[in-house]
Design a protein around this motif. Structure first.
Motif, mmCIF file in Angstrom:
data_model
loop_
_atom_site.group_PDB
_atom_site.id
_atom_site.type_symbol
_atom_site.label_atom_id
_atom_site.label_comp_id
_atom_site.label_asym_id
_atom_site.label_seq_id
_atom_site.Cartn_x
_atom_site.Cartn_y
_atom_site.Cartn_z
ATOM 1 N N ASP A 81 5.033 35.759 -2.247
ATOM 2 C CA ASP A 81 5.162 36.882 -1.318
ATOM 3 C C ASP A 81 5.108 38.214 -2.055
ATOM 4 O OD1 ASP A 81 5.308 35.299 0.925
ATOM 5 O OD2 ASP A 81 7.481 35.179 0.915
ATOM 6 N N VAL A 248 8.497 30.271 14.407
ATOM 7 C CA VAL A 248 8.148 31.572 13.818
ATOM 8 C C VAL A 248 6.767 31.517 13.176
ATOM 9 C CG1 VAL A 248 8.736 33.191 11.979
ATOM 10 C CG2 VAL A 248 10.515 32.338 13.497
ATOM 11 N N PHE A 249 6.507 30.448 12.431
ATOM 12 C CA PHE A 249 5.192 30.325 11.802
ATOM 13 C C PHE A 249 4.096 30.313 12.863
ATOM 14 C CE2 PHE A 249 1.595 28.025 10.056
ATOM 15 C CZ PHE A 249 1.443 28.619 8.821
ATOM 16 N N PHE A 252 3.689 33.864 14.537
ATOM 17 C CA PHE A 252 3.184 34.933 13.686
ATOM 18 C C PHE A 252 1.740 34.710 13.232
ATOM 19 C CE2 PHE A 252 7.396 36.345 13.817
ATOM 20 C CZ PHE A 252 7.505 37.581 13.229
ATOM 21 N N TRP A 253 1.328 33.450 13.090
ATOM 22 C CA TRP A 253 0.015 33.183 12.525
ATOM 23 C C TRP A 253 -1.030 32.752 13.543
ATOM 24 C CZ3 TRP A 253 -1.598 35.024 8.214
ATOM 25 C CH2 TRP A 253 -0.689 35.269 7.176
ATOM 26 N N ALA A 291 1.014 38.996 11.304
ATOM 27 C CA ALA A 291 0.936 37.881 10.358
ATOM 28 C C ALA A 291 1.472 38.277 8.990
ATOM 29 C CB ALA A 291 -0.512 37.410 10.243
ATOM 30 N N SER A 293 3.684 40.446 8.251
ATOM 31 C CA SER A 293 5.133 40.647 8.249
ATOM 32 C C SER A 293 5.897 39.338 8.102
ATOM 33 C CB SER A 293 5.568 41.368 9.527
ATOM 34 O OG SER A 293 5.271 40.594 10.676
ATOM 35 N N HIS A 294 5.199 38.216 8.196
ATOM 36 C CA HIS A 294 5.864 36.915 8.018
ATOM 37 C C HIS A 294 6.450 36.785 6.619
ATOM 38 C CE1 HIS A 294 6.033 32.444 7.462
ATOM 39 N NE2 HIS A 294 6.577 32.558 8.656
ATOM 40 N N CYS A 295 5.827 37.427 5.624
ATOM 41 C CA CYS A 295 6.352 37.343 4.260
ATOM 42 C C CYS A 295 7.682 38.078 4.137
ATOM 43 C CB CYS A 295 5.349 37.895 3.260
ATOM 44 S SG CYS A 295 5.010 39.668 3.413
ATOM 45 N N LEU A 297 9.916 37.826 6.540
ATOM 46 C CA LEU A 297 10.869 36.925 7.177
ATOM 47 C C LEU A 297 11.186 35.708 6.321
ATOM 48 C CD1 LEU A 297 9.547 36.897 10.844
ATOM 49 C CD2 LEU A 297 11.443 38.203 9.911
ATOM 50 N N ASN A 298 10.318 35.371 5.363
ATOM 51 C CA ASN A 298 10.561 34.200 4.538
ATOM 52 C C ASN A 298 11.931 34.209 3.864
ATOM 53 O OD1 ASN A 298 8.241 32.756 5.093
ATOM 54 N ND2 ASN A 298 7.083 33.641 3.412
#
Length: 356
Positions: A81, A248-249, A252-253, A291, A293-295, A297-298
C-alpha cells in the motif's frame, strides 16, 4: 486494475483521435474536471493511507515476537500500500498541470511503484485469506506449521512479490515519456497491431477482481461455519470481520472493474461514440478514487479491528503522545492468558490468524 497512468492517460489521449474519420471528441470538460478533482483526492488518499499503513509497520516492527504468516502478510500488505501511495503525488501533479516534468527514469520508476503496490496488495490479501483457510479448515495438514512455517512463509512472500513484478512488467516496460504538442507525457504505448492493450484490460479484470473475490468468497464460506461451531466468545466478531472484508472489497473494486470492462468493449469498437467516451472518462474519475481509497481502509480492516493490534497501537500512541493518550485503557490481549484448557493445540494458530 487499469492504472490511472496506463489506461486513463491513454484514454484521454485517444479522445483526441477522430471517430470513424470525423471530428475528434471534445473531452475538454472531462479533463478540466479531472485537473481539479483528481489531484485533491489523490493527496487525501496519500495522507490518510500513509499515516495508517505507517502505523501498521511501526506496530509490527516494534512488537514483533516470532514469525507467523498473518503478521508477514500484514507487513507486506502495508508495504504494498505504501508503494502504491508514494506514486500518487506524482500522478496528482501530472494530472493538475497535464505535463510530466520528472523525466523518463521517474516515469518508469513511478509506474513500477504504482503497479507493484497494486498487485502486491491484491496478492498478499489473497495469501492472507488462503492462510486463514489452510489453518482453520485444514489445520492438521497446513504447510505453514511447525518448523517449516518461517521458511515457507518467506518463500511464499518472495513468490508473491515475483508474481506482482511479473504482472506489472508489461506496463512498466511499455511506459515512456513522449513530447506531444510541446508537452511531455508519461504514458503507456503498446506496439501497434498487437494484443497487449486488450491483454492488459483482461488481466486487470481477472487479477484485480475475479480471482481475489472468488478466493475470498470460497475461503470465507468454508471458514465461517467452522467458527460458528466453535465455543468462542469472539466467533461472532471474527465472522463479522470476515464478512466486512468481502463486502468492502466488492463495493470498492466492482464499480472500477465494470468501467474497465466497458473501456475494453470501447477499445474493441463497441459503444464507439463520443458520448460514451466522455461518460466512461467521467465515470473513471469517480470509481478509481473509490478503488484507490481501499488502501486506506486496509489498516483499519486488517489491523485496527483486532483487539490485539488495537492495544499495541494504543501502546505506541501512549509512548509517543503521553499527554493525549496517557489515560487510554489497554485491555490485556495476551492470547495465552485467554485460551482455555479445552482449546485444542491447533487453536493457538487459529486464533492468531482470526483475530490478528
Amino acid at each position: 486494475m487499469a492504472t490511472m497512468h496506463s489506461n486513463i492517460t491513454t484514454t484521454k489521449d485517444d479522445c483526441n483521435l477522430s471517430l470513424h474519420g470525423f471530428s475528434p471528441c471534445n473531452n475538454t470538460n472531462v479533463m478540466a474536471f479531472s485537473r481539479v478533482f483528481l489531484p485533491s483526492l489523490y493527496i487525501i488518499v496519500f495522507i490518510v493511507g500513509l499515516v495508517g499503513n505507517g502505523l501498521v509497520l511501526c506496530v509490527l516492527v516494534k512488537y514483533h515476537k516470532g514469525s507467523n504468516m498473518s503478521d508477514l502478510c500484514l507487513f507486506n500488505l502495508a508495504i504494498s500500500d505504501l508503494l502504491f501511495l508514494i506514486s500518487l503525488p506524482f500522478w496528482a501533479h501530472y494530472t493538475a498541470i497535464s505535463e510530466w516534468i520528472f523525466g523518463s527514469f521517474m516515469c518508469h520508476a513511478v509506474t513500477a511503484l504504482y503497479m507493484l503496490g497494486f498487485y502486491g496488495s491484491i496478492f498478499f490479501m489473497i495469501l492472507m485469506t488462503v492462510d486463514r483457510y489452510t489453518v482453520i479448515v485444514n489445520c492438521y495438514t497446513s504447510l505453514l506449521s511447525k518448523h517449516r512455517s518461517v521458511r515457507v512463509s518467506i518463500t511464499l512472500a518472495l513468490f508473491v512479490w515475483a508474481l506482482s513484478l511479473g504482472a506489472s512488467l508489461p506496463t512498466i516496460i511499455f511506459s515512456q515519456v513522449k513530447n506531444e504538442s510541446d508537452e511531455w507525457k508519461c504514458k503507456v504505448e503498446y506496439p501497434q497491431e498487437t494484443a497487449w492493450n486488450s491483454f492488459t484490460y483482461i488481466e486487470l479484470n481477472i487479477l484485480g477482481l475475479i480471482i481475489p473475490l472468488s478466493v475470498m468468497v470460497f475461503c470465507y464460506s468454508r471458514i465461517i461455519p467452522i467458527l460458528m461451531a466453535m465455543k468462542s466468545q469472539k466467533k461472532h466478531k471474527a465472522v463479522k470481520l470476515m464478512l466486512v472484508l468481502v463486502i468492502v472489497f466488492f463495493l470498492f473494486w466492482t464499480p472500477y472493474n465494470i468501467v474497465i470492462f466497458l473501456m475494453f468493449l470501447h477499445h474493441l469498437g463497441y459503444m464507439s461514440t463520443c458520448q460514451w467516451e466522455q461518460d466512461l472518462n467521467m465515470a473513471m474519475q469517480w470509481v478509481e478514487t473509490i478503488a484507490f481509497s481501499h488502501c486506506c481502509l486496509n489498516p483499519i480492516i486488517y489491523a485496527f479491528v483486532g483487539q490485539k493490534f488495537k492495544n499495541l497501537f494504543l501502546k505506541i500512541l501512549k509512548e509517543w503522545f503521553p499527554v493525549c493518550f496517557g489515560h487510554c485503557i489497554i485491555i490485556n490481549s495476551d492470547f495465552s492468558e485467554r485460551r482455555t484448557s479445552k482449546m485444542p493445540s491447533n487453536g493457538q494458530n487459529l486464533n492468531s490468524r482470526i483475530y490478528l
